[in-house]
Each structure stands twice: as structure tokens, then as C-alpha cells.
Design an enzyme around this catalytic site. Sequence first.
Site, PDB file in Angstrom:
ATOM      1  N   LYS A  52     -63.933  27.704  -1.694  1.00 61.29           N
ATOM      2  CA  LYS A  52     -65.070  26.771  -1.660  1.00 61.29           C
ATOM      3  C   LYS A  52     -66.103  27.161  -2.727  1.00 61.29           C
ATOM      4  CE  LYS A  52     -64.164  25.640   3.106  1.00 61.29           C
ATOM      5  NZ  LYS A  52     -64.400  25.848   4.538  1.00 61.29           N
ATOM      6  N   GLN A  96     -68.410  28.963   8.113  1.00 62.42           N
ATOM      7  CA  GLN A  96     -66.946  29.041   8.142  1.00 62.42           C
ATOM      8  C   GLN A  96     -66.464  29.316   9.572  1.00 62.42           C
ATOM      9  OE1 GLN A  96     -64.846  28.411   5.503  1.00 62.42           O
ATOM     10  NE2 GLN A  96     -63.208  28.594   7.004  1.00 62.42           N
ATOM     11  N   ASP A 119     -70.068  19.631   6.536  1.00 67.30           N
ATOM     12  CA  ASP A 119     -68.734  19.658   7.157  1.00 67.30           C
ATOM     13  C   ASP A 119     -68.503  18.415   8.019  1.00 67.30           C
ATOM     14  OD1 ASP A 119     -66.937  21.637   6.472  1.00 67.30           O
ATOM     15  OD2 ASP A 119     -67.879  23.170   7.734  1.00 67.30           O
TER      16      ASP A 119
END
Length: 282
Positions: A52, A96, A119
Site C-alpha cells: 500500500k 490494517q 477502506d
Amino acid sequence: MAKIIDGKTISQQIKDELKEKVAALKAEGTEIALAVIQVGTDPASTVYVGNKKKACEYVGIRSESYELPEETTQEELLQLIDTLNHKDSVYGILVQLPLPEHIQEDMVIRAIAPEKDVDGFHPQSVGALSIGQKGFVSCTPAGIIQLLKRSGVEIEGKECVVIGRSNIVGKPMALLLLRENGTVTVTHSKTKDLRSVCKRADILVVAIGKPKMIDASYVKEGAVVIDVGVHRNENRKLCGDVDFESVEPIASAITPVPGGVGPMTIAMLMYNCVQAVEIRKG
Ligand code: NAP
């Protein structure tokens, strides 16, 4: 022989388009930063986080890294998120997953300001999607819509079957296909006669988490098959939820693993970071 839907090439196109947008925003004085939080040192998470950050660098987004020890308390993590929620230079916050067991994931997801929820996991983002309003969309299913559209697959009016109803893939996938005017069926572990339901599909999205479970007996001749699964087989090679060798000869188009859905997830995270600028502007 099926057309291979090339996620590597399509994700690269998207990142290149975003790179231009990010440069234009920078020229106007807006620099996008993404805060990336990792708790603990799970090796798979470290690889994902690294990928990422690499994508951010490519596109021109600044990544701010927060590497917290495994024993970080929920309170400490929530405190950090609160600080980042109020930090103007940060446009997106990514935590995460999975988190260590002593931290409740849903509490953490809820703590992220909805306008920084790149997200797309916050209940507000999920609610907006379900009632057809603007908001962040979970990256993997959003990437699948891009794969279909950019490969010239028409969704409108098509029988779409989604295998799996997880919050991050199956459910948002079904809502997105519905938004594109597909006729959508969602299946799961309690579905009776999965094979015959799948056989109806013009577009079959497989997010089941079982290596190579879906073979040709589940697939209609000429169907488009999207494989979300990622597994390592006994030889450490990557494979999906679909038995590619069995399905490819009868499908009209299919995503490979690796190189199909996987690269799209990060490209769509970058897309969401750019969208965060518009969402902040209202
Ligand atoms: P998940 O949370 O484990 O959900 C799996 C779903 O499949 C559940 O809804 C489950 O039904 C259903 N299922 C399990 N066994 C079944 C069966 N025998 N018949 C019918 N349905 C069955 O998994 P997920 O997070 O959605 O992920 C799915 C796969 O995609 C995994 O391999 C994951 O690694 C991969 N993935 C890839 C990406 C990417 O970027 N490429 C991103 C996310 C996930 P119930 O609800 O009834 O239990």
C-alpha cells in the site's frame, strides 16, 4: 478459451489516471496523506502495508506510517485514530486488519471519521452504499466493478451470482452489482444446491475462501467468472477459489490468480484516497 481479465494492466491504468489527478491537486495546493496503522508484526500484514505504501509513493500520495507494538491497548489505538481524525493534512486513515485479539475491530472501524474511511468499512459508508448514496466503497468489490467495466462486460440485466456474504467482499459486491442493474443472487454456506444457483450466472463472483472449490460443474458455458480467493497451495504457489484449469475452457472471461482481483484492491484504495478530497469538500 476464455478472455483473461488482466487485473495487473487495469490496476496500472487506474494508478496512472490517479497519478495525474494527484499531481493536479498538488498544483492547486492540496497534498493527500494516508495514515497507515499496523498493530503488531504479522508477516502477511507487513507485506500488505508495504504494498500500500509503494502504491501511495507511485501515485504521489504521502503515506504516514504508524507501526504500533502488539501490546498496544484498544484505548491507545482509539486515541491515535482520534488524533488523526482531527489532523487536517490526513485525508485517509487505514487500519490494517486483522488486529490482535484484545482489540475489537468494529470499535476501531467505527472510530475512524467517515470522511476519512478510505477502506469503506465504517457503518456510515456501508449504509450509504446500501441506499445508493455517495461514499467510500470497500476496495475489493469496487475493483471488481472496474475490472468488469474496463473489460467491456455489460452488467445491466445480467444474472449475477455472488458466492460469499462477508462484510468486506460478498455483501458490498452484491450491492454494487445491483447498483449497476444486475439481477443479483447472494449465496453462502447454508445455500441449498449451490451448483444449480451458480449455473444460472452470467457473471459469477467467487469469494468463498476455499481453494479451487469452484470447478466447471458450477459454471454456465460463456459465463464471466471473477475469482476473489487468494491461497497458497502445497507448493507455495498462489491459487484462487476457482479451479482455473477446469473453468477457463467454458467461461467467456475469467480473472487469474495472481494478477486478477488482487492488484485492483490497492488501486481502489488509491482511488478512495483521491475521492477523500472531494468528500471533504462536500
Ligand atoms: P469470509 O469472510 O471467510 O467469507 C466467506 C464466505 O463464503 C462466507 O459468507 C461463507 O458463508 C461462504 N462460504 C464458505 N463456505 C461455503 C460453501 N461451502 N458454500 C457456499 N458458501 C460458502 O471470506 P472473505 O473475506 O469474503 O474472502 C473470501 C476470499 O477472498 C478469501 O480467499 C480471501 O483471502 C479473499 N480476499 C481477497 C482479496 C483480494 O484483494 N484479492 C480481498 C479480500 C478477500 P457463511 O456466511 O454462511 O459462513
